[in-house]
Design a protein around this motif. Sequence first.
Motif, short mmCIF file in Angstrom:
data_model
loop_
_atom_site.label_atom_id
_atom_site.label_comp_id
_atom_site.label_asym_id
_atom_site.label_seq_id
_atom_site.Cartn_x
_atom_site.Cartn_y
_atom_site.Cartn_z
N ARG A 1 1.06 -1.32 -0.13
CA ARG A 1 -0.09 0.06 -0.01
C ARG A 1 1.05 1.27 -0.02
NH1 ARG A 1 -1.97 -0.17 4.80
NH2 ARG A 1 -0.40 1.35 5.27
N ALA A 2 0.86 1.82 -1.13
CA ALA A 2 2.14 2.84 -1.42
C ALA A 2 1.71 4.29 -0.66
CB ALA A 2 2.24 3.19 -2.71
N THR A 3 0.92 4.46 0.24
CA THR A 3 0.37 5.56 1.05
C THR A 3 0.27 5.03 2.45
OG1 THR A 3 -2.08 5.33 0.96
CG2 THR A 3 -1.04 6.65 -1.03
N THR A 4 0.45 6.21 3.24
CA THR A 4 0.08 5.54 4.65
C THR A 4 -1.41 5.58 4.82
OG1 THR A 4 -0.16 8.00 5.30
CG2 THR A 4 1.68 7.13 5.79
N ALA A 5 -1.95 5.09 6.03
CA ALA A 5 -3.49 4.88 5.99
C ALA A 5 -3.79 5.15 7.66
CB ALA A 5 -4.07 3.63 5.72
N LEU B 1 -6.79 14.09 -0.37
CA LEU B 1 -5.58 13.19 -0.35
C LEU B 1 -6.35 11.79 -0.51
CD1 LEU B 1 -3.67 14.54 2.91
CD2 LEU B 1 -2.82 14.29 0.49
N GLN B 2 -5.42 11.02 -1.18
CA GLN B 2 -6.06 9.58 -1.34
C GLN B 2 -5.14 8.43 -0.61
OE1 GLN B 2 -6.58 8.22 -5.56
NE2 GLN B 2 -4.87 6.51 -5.25
N ARG B 3 -5.84 7.58 -0.01
CA ARG B 3 -5.31 6.64 0.53
C ARG B 3 -5.25 5.23 -0.48
NH1 ARG B 3 -9.21 4.92 3.56
NH2 ARG B 3 -9.94 3.57 1.93
N ASN B 4 -4.24 4.70 -0.84
CA ASN B 4 -4.18 3.62 -1.89
C ASN B 4 -4.94 2.36 -1.16
OD1 ASN B 4 -2.94 5.38 -3.60
ND2 ASN B 4 -1.06 4.19 -3.85
N ALA B 5 -4.90 1.54 -2.03
CA ALA B 5 -5.79 0.20 -1.59
C ALA B 5 -4.60 -0.85 -0.97
CB ALA B 5 -6.12 -0.49 -2.91
N ASP B 6 -5.27 -1.53 0.02
CA ASP B 6 -4.48 -2.44 0.71
C ASP B 6 -4.31 -3.60 -0.32
OD1 ASP B 6 -4.11 -1.35 3.42
OD2 ASP B 6 -6.42 -1.40 3.10
N VAL B 7 -3.31 -4.21 -0.58
CA VAL B 7 -2.96 -5.35 -1.20
C VAL B 7 -2.17 -6.29 -0.76
CG1 VAL B 7 -1.73 -6.15 -3.60
CG2 VAL B 7 -2.85 -3.86 -3.72
N ILE B 8 -2.90 -7.50 -0.48
CA ILE B 8 -2.32 -8.54 0.29
C ILE B 8 -2.33 -9.81 -0.36
CG2 ILE B 8 -2.32 -9.76 2.56
CD1 ILE B 8 -3.62 -7.47 3.83
N SER B 9 -1.16 -10.30 -0.53
CA SER B 9 -1.20 -11.49 -1.35
C SER B 9 -0.08 -12.71 -1.44
CB SER B 9 -1.06 -11.18 -3.09
OG SER B 9 0.07 -10.40 -3.26
N LYS B 10 0.09 -13.53 -1.90
CA LYS B 10 1.25 -14.72 -1.80
C LYS B 10 1.14 -15.49 -2.94
CE LYS B 10 4.70 -16.33 0.32
NZ LYS B 10 5.79 -15.69 0.69
N THR B 11 2.40 -15.27 -3.50
CA THR B 11 2.43 -16.31 -4.89
C THR B 11 3.30 -17.61 -4.57
OG1 THR B 11 4.29 -14.63 -5.60
CG2 THR B 11 2.35 -14.25 -6.33
#
Lengths: 100, 325
Positions: free
Chosen positions: B37-41, B168-178
């Motif tokens: 998530r490239a922003t704080t939150a 201000l924008q908060r980016n999306a949370d991206v949680i994954s595993k490959t």
Amino acid sequence: MNIYKLKYTTKAAAEKDLKAKGVYVVTDEGLTYATGIHAVVELGKIITTYGTYDEEGNELTAPIYATGYHYDVMCEQDIDFGSNSIEVTNPKHGFLGHNN
Amino acid sequence: MSLFDDASLVTTPNGYKASKLYSIKPTSGLGDMTVTRATTATRVNSSNVIESVAINVPRLDYTLGSCPSILIEDARTNLVFPSATLTTQTRTVTAVANTLSFYGTGTIVLSGVHTATLTGTGANDRVSLTFTPTAGSLILTVTGTVTNAQLEAGSNASSYIPTVASQLQRNADVISKTGVSSLIGQTEGTIFMDLNFTNVGVDKYIMVINNTANTNSIAIRRRSTGVIRVLLTAPGSVGTTNESSAVLADGNYKIAYKYISGEIKLFINGAISFSLNGTFTFGAAIENIKLGMSNSNSEQLNDTIKSLQLYTTALDDDQCIDLTN
């Protein structure tokens, strides 16, 4: 992380350039971010002076817009947007935790 | 042996650091989730205080009580500023669902492209109003104390985005595993999740497991109609099953989806929700996990998850009932 403030003449011109610069890619799921792109924010036309309205919402004076059609792009890679990349002193939009 | 012993992957709101959400099992670290998530939150911490969370750090949120949950949200922009103590202002909105929220005992009267009034109920209470305006200038007339205010495009009030001098924008949370095919049942398996379910009238993803090309997958969604829908795609054989639960009220749910060719079942809170006898064979290794979002890292859950567990066997019905009770 790079944050670019972009200004185009129209939305169509912006989308064409963003695709050409590899910001957007076309997939089976439609238009999506390319690898390394974290956000593309379509700000559109930016109001510099808001309009005024009466109690019933009727416009008294029209809003005044800055020229151009604007985007903010947050990405990992360096992208040369040429003259479409602008510096702003009073940004209307930013990213939480970043200074611009 | 307990069911915990049988699980190949157990992810809970436990240990974390920047870019990583640790899984309890396996202990090798193979199942640790990657977080972007490239922003704080912000989150609500264990003291019930809203606090900032650094870039790429998963959010363990205590909004629902003393036990944390993993908060997964899509990108949102707070259109009003300064948000800490709101003043009367005009903002441009689009003709989509927008949600206004704030704390305090004041009032915001909306006029211009939408007419409504939202009145606060207390300093520690968040009130919200979801509405769809016509596109244009929305006037927010503020009286009284309106704190931590937020106006965002979206059909629910997301976590607070503090603003000062601009939107201000908060980016999306991206949680994954490959690359974790060894943790995912390839011919049979069980997916267990403990999550909060709030129907916000739009489709959202609870989780996805798939191959990288996303041609073979199991996708669990929360539909706009208030059901949980599971899509199993296995083009190597019969093809696809796509089945829904009954309509669910908002609340906390434990769900278990067991899959083995000839027997596919969904259990919710200790009872069977649906049962199918379709046969299937995956045509490629199922190796990726997307938590609280779609394969394309979008359509975030906008809600919280307490646990994800994977089993490489199809648990029997009694085990699924026990697990979800």
